[in-house]
Write an enzyme that holds these catalytic residues in place. Structure first.
Site, PDB file in Angstrom:
ATOM      1  N   CYS A   5       4.525  14.025  -2.473  1.00 16.58           N
ATOM      2  CA  CYS A   5       4.641  12.631  -2.032  1.00 16.58           C
ATOM      3  C   CYS A   5       6.032  12.229  -1.530  1.00 16.58           C
ATOM      4  O   CYS A   5       6.173  11.867  -0.366  1.00 16.58           O
ATOM      5  CB  CYS A   5       4.201  11.701  -3.151  1.00 16.58           C
ATOM      6  N   GLY A  43      10.847  16.907  -5.295  1.00 15.94           N
ATOM      7  CA  GLY A  43       9.874  17.647  -4.487  1.00 15.94           C
ATOM      8  C   GLY A  43       8.517  17.023  -4.643  1.00 15.94           C
ATOM      9  O   GLY A  43       8.399  15.814  -4.847  1.00 15.94           O
ATOM     10  N   GLU A  50      -2.559   4.284  -4.010  1.00 15.37           N
ATOM     11  CA  GLU A  50      -2.602   4.839  -5.366  1.00 15.37           C
ATOM     12  C   GLU A  50      -1.173   5.150  -5.838  1.00 15.37           C
ATOM     13  O   GLU A  50      -0.391   5.723  -5.104  1.00 15.37           O
ATOM     14  CB  GLU A  50      -3.453   6.121  -5.360  1.00 15.37           C
ATOM     15  N   LYS A  54       0.902   9.217 -11.182  1.00 13.21           N
ATOM     16  CA  LYS A  54       1.853  10.345 -11.206  1.00 13.21           C
ATOM     17  C   LYS A  54       1.083  11.580 -11.638  1.00 13.21           C
ATOM     18  O   LYS A  54       0.337  11.508 -12.626  1.00 13.21           O
ATOM     19  CB  LYS A  54       2.942  10.149 -12.287  1.00 13.21           C
ATOM     20  N   GLY A  88      19.679  16.267 -10.713  1.00 14.59           N
ATOM     21  CA  GLY A  88      19.022  17.576 -10.787  1.00 14.59           C
ATOM     22  C   GLY A  88      19.127  18.320  -9.484  1.00 14.59           C
ATOM     23  O   GLY A  88      20.027  18.066  -8.672  1.00 14.59           O
ATOM     24  N   VAL A 121      -5.754  13.037  -6.112  1.00  9.99           N
ATOM     25  CA  VAL A 121      -6.059  11.603  -6.145  1.00  9.99           C
ATOM     26  C   VAL A 121      -7.572  11.347  -6.194  1.00  9.99           C
ATOM     27  O   VAL A 121      -8.058  10.571  -7.016  1.00  9.99           O
ATOM     28  CB  VAL A 121      -5.413  10.891  -4.935  1.00  9.99           C
TER      29      VAL A 121
HETATM   30  N1  LIG Z   1      -0.807  13.718  -5.419  1.00 13.89           N
HETATM   31  C1  LIG Z   1      -0.293  12.584  -5.812  1.00 13.89           C
HETATM   32  O1  LIG Z   1       0.406  12.495  -6.840  1.00 13.89           O
HETATM   33  C2  LIG Z   1      -0.531  11.317  -5.029  1.00 13.89           C
HETATM   34  C3  LIG Z   1      -0.253  10.073  -5.607  1.00 13.89           C
HETATM   35  C4  LIG Z   1      -0.495   8.928  -4.874  1.00 13.89           C
HETATM   36  C5  LIG Z   1      -0.974   9.016  -3.567  1.00 13.89           C
HETATM   37  N2  LIG Z   1      -1.203  10.234  -3.019  1.00 13.89           N
HETATM   38  C6  LIG Z   1      -1.748  10.282  -1.653  1.00 13.89           C
HETATM   39  O2  LIG Z   1      -3.154  10.510  -1.734  1.00 13.89           O
HETATM   40  C7  LIG Z   1      -3.606  11.327  -0.666  1.00 13.89           C
HETATM   41  C8  LIG Z   1      -4.288  12.573  -1.214  1.00 13.89           C
HETATM   42  O3  LIG Z   1      -3.339  13.348  -1.905  1.00 13.89           O
HETATM   43  P1  LIG Z   1      -3.747  14.555  -2.859  1.00 13.89           P
HETATM   44  O4  LIG Z   1      -2.504  15.017  -3.531  1.00 13.89           O
HETATM   45  O5  LIG Z   1      -4.922  14.177  -3.667  1.00 13.89           O
HETATM   46  O6  LIG Z   1      -4.198  15.628  -1.753  1.00 13.89           O
HETATM   47  P2  LIG Z   1      -4.960  17.014  -1.989  1.00 13.89           P
HETATM   48  O7  LIG Z   1      -4.497  17.904  -0.911  1.00 13.89           O
HETATM   49  O8  LIG Z   1      -4.841  17.449  -3.409  1.00 13.89           O
HETATM   50  O9  LIG Z   1      -6.505  16.639  -1.743  1.00 13.89           O
HETATM   51  C9  LIG Z   1      -7.024  16.275  -0.512  1.00 13.89           C
HETATM   52  C10 LIG Z   1      -8.464  16.790  -0.435  1.00 13.89           C
HETATM   53  O10 LIG Z   1      -9.105  16.232   0.720  1.00 13.89           O
HETATM   54  C11 LIG Z   1     -10.003  17.199   1.214  1.00 13.89           C
HETATM   55  N3  LIG Z   1     -10.402  16.846   2.588  1.00 13.89           N
HETATM   56  C12 LIG Z   1      -9.733  17.025   3.752  1.00 13.89           C
HETATM   57  N4  LIG Z   1     -10.450  16.543   4.783  1.00 13.89           N
HETATM   58  C13 LIG Z   1     -11.592  16.025   4.269  1.00 13.89           C
HETATM   59  C14 LIG Z   1     -12.720  15.374   4.822  1.00 13.89           C
HETATM   60  N5  LIG Z   1     -12.813  15.138   6.140  1.00 13.89           N
HETATM   61  N6  LIG Z   1     -13.704  14.978   3.988  1.00 13.89           N
HETATM   62  C15 LIG Z   1     -13.628  15.194   2.673  1.00 13.89           C
HETATM   63  N7  LIG Z   1     -12.579  15.817   2.083  1.00 13.89           N
HETATM   64  C16 LIG Z   1     -11.571  16.220   2.866  1.00 13.89           C
HETATM   65  C17 LIG Z   1      -9.251  18.502   1.081  1.00 13.89           C
HETATM   66  O11 LIG Z   1     -10.106  19.617   1.127  1.00 13.89           O
HETATM   67  C18 LIG Z   1      -8.588  18.303  -0.298  1.00 13.89           C
HETATM   68  O12 LIG Z   1      -9.406  18.804  -1.334  1.00 13.89           O
HETATM   69  C19 LIG Z   1      -2.356  11.597   0.177  1.00 13.89           C
HETATM   70  O13 LIG Z   1      -2.274  10.642   1.194  1.00 13.89           O
HETATM   71  C20 LIG Z   1      -1.218  11.414  -0.803  1.00 13.89           C
HETATM   72  O14 LIG Z   1      -0.025  11.035  -0.180  1.00 13.89           O
HETATM   73  C21 LIG Z   1      -1.018  11.379  -3.719  1.00 13.89           C
END
Ligand SMILES: NC(=O)c1ccc[n+]([C@@H]2O[C@H](COP(=O)([O-])OP(=O)(O)OC[C@H]3O[C@@H](n4cnc5c(N)ncnc54)[C@H](O)[C@@H]3O)[C@@H](O)[C@H]2O)c1
Length: 439
Positions: free
Chosen positions: A266, A263, A154, A157, A259, A11
């Site tokens: 999220c 997974g 956010e 996808k 399916g 994200v």
């Molecule tokens: N992945 C998706 O498709 C998606 C979509 C919408 C919302 N979200 C939400 O967005 C959030 C992030 O998800 P993601 O998939 O990007 O996670 P991710 O694990 O890919 O990335 C999170 C990042 O944050 C970093 N981090 C942790 N603590 C930190 C700090 N104190 N300072 C700076 N960086 C730090 C980690 O090292 C990691 O690189 C979650 O809450 C998730 O639910 C994810």
């Protein structure tokens, strides 16, 4: 505008890059020093179509920078985005330690007005916690600095993240301050040109909107999986049923594919977290509980079919596995159904030859040199000396295989398809046995 993004994962990296793409001055911060060093060299830690080129372009133009220096990050942006992970805690609730760590970091280093934009998926009430955490630190520092906390969930996808961010269905802004709403509107103006996409609301509603969206989509999937299992018992074909109901515009075609379960990073955690939130306020969320239970059962369904076919005699069998990522166009294997099938097969003494177009490195990172598991470079190579083929992810490359070739290669001439990719009669014409979901 000057923007700081905390967290450079799926994200954070997409948000930072897209905001730089439209001309902003963006700094992405992450505590993972190795990740930041790689990003500085233009090496992207995840697979997301188009992202690498966009990161490099914006870096070259000087609009996108990476740092692991908290002070530099806080000093940079008027907007401080929080895009760190919110993994499930032991009780299913969202673990807010990373979000609150960022809040502390910002308060420890800020020197003037800041807008804290929460993009992580967080339970209702988190903005209040972020505010309180920051205020306490500012009080300790003896500073009277103004700041606002906004909820801006956010909806991107993985696999289609750039297009989702650049052309969003909606931009939800949760704030109790009209002035901050205007700042956010200005920030998102480049993404809001063809029609009005901004929906402003109070903070709590914005926080709940994200969970509501994911829980609704997960519900659609679990509903179809429930119906698929029922169709098997009744001798009906769920694929006909899917088309029969999808054609109703009130239902629609999206997210009704049966399916081997949902997974990813999220749906599983967000359904759990919402259930937990409900429990905490004394409400028994019956539907959410069922959605989760149906999904957990569904993830075992493919293995159950395999086990039943072989009457439990899986030891010594070799399975070709197509697909490891939780869905196509990503390398993300968090909570992926492939992991349930793979682990159950290994546990039963079978051998697996796995292939995925993008998630091989991720699989190696998770499983290493696990006994019985080997990784192959192509969908063809996994078939060598395999007894059966198991399909878990519906990558495009798997859509139209040569069934005669598969029939020659597979010793036991059987396919277990967890994604209903093929017309059963076409597969069977090549002398193969074919197991799918709900047909
Ligand atoms: N992945 C998706 O498709 C998606 C979509 C919408 C919302 N979200 C939400 O967005 C959030 C992030 O998800 P993601 O998939 O990007 O996670 P991710 O694990 O890919 O990335 C999170 C990042 O944050 C970093 N981090 C942790 N603590 C930190 C700090 N104190 N300072 C700076 N960086 C730090 C980690 O090292 C990691 O690189 C979650 O809450 C998730 O639910 C994810």
């Amino acid at each position: 505008m000057k923007i700081t993004i905390f967290g450079s994962g799926y994200v954070g990296l997409v948000t930072g890059t897209c905001l730089a793409e439209v001309g902003n001055d963006v700094v992405c911060m992450d505590v993972d020093v190795t990740k930041i060093e790689k990003l500085k060299q233009g090496i992207i830690p995840i697979y997301e179509p188009g992202l690498e080129a966009m990161v490099r372009e914006n870096q070259a133009e000087g609009r996108l920078r990476f740092t692991s220096d908290v002070k530099e990050a806080v000093e940079h942006g008027l907007f401080q985005f929080i895009a760190v992970g919110t993994p499930p805690d032991e009780d299913g609730s969202a673990d807010l330690q990373y979000v609150l760590a960022v809040a502390r970091n910002i308060a420890e280093h800020m020197d003037g007005y800041r807008v804290i934009v929460d993009k992580s998926t967080v339970p209702v009430g988190t903005a209040d916690k972020v505010k309180a955490t920051m205020q306490k630190i500012l009080d300790n520092r003896g500073l009277d600095l103004e700041f606002d906390v906004v909820s801006n969930p956010e909806f991107l996808k993985e696999g289609d993240a750039l297009s989702d961010f650049m052309k969003p269905d909606r931009i939800v802004i949760g704030t109790d301050n009209p002035r901050t709403a205007e700042l956010l509107r200005a920030l998102y103006a480049p993404f809001n040109r063809s029609y009005e996409r901004v929906i402003t609301m109070d903070i709590r509603s914005a926080e709940l909107t994200k969970y509501a969206a994911n829980a609704m989509l997960a519900t659609k999937i679990s509903f179809m999986n429930e119906l698929a299992n029922l169709a098997e018992q009744l001798g009906a074909d769920i694929e006909h049923v899917r088309q029969g109901i999808g054609s109703d515009t009130r239902i629609g075609y999206s997210f009704i594919y049966p399916g081997c379960g949902y997974g990813g990073s999220c749906f599983p955690k967000d359904v759990k977290a919402l259930e937990r939130t409900a429990k905490e306020c004394g409400y028994q969320a019956e539907l959410l509980n069922a959605v989760e239970n149906v999904n957990n059962r569904q993830k075992h369904r493919l293995f159950d079919k395999i086990n039943q076919h072989y009457q439990g005699a899986l030891s010594g069998k070799t399975f070709a596995l197509w697909g490891l990522s939780f869905k196509p166009n990503t390398d993300d294997m968090r909570d992926a159904p492939s992991r349930v099938v793979l682990e159950a097969l290994l546990e039963a003494g079978a051998t697996i030859q796995a292939y995925d177009p993008e998630a091989m490195d991720e699989a190696r990172r998770i499983y290493g040199d696990r006994q019985g598991l080997s990784y192959c470079d192509s969908p063809k190579e996994v078939l060598k000396q395999a007894d059966a083929l198991v399909i878990v992810t519906e990558w495009k490359q798997f859509r139209s295989p040569d069934f005669d070739f598969l029939s020659q290669q597979l010793q036991d001439k059987v396919i277990f398809d967890g994604r209903n990719m093929y017309e059963p009669h076409l597969v069977r014409r090549s002398g193969l046995q074919y197991y799918a979901i709900g047909r």
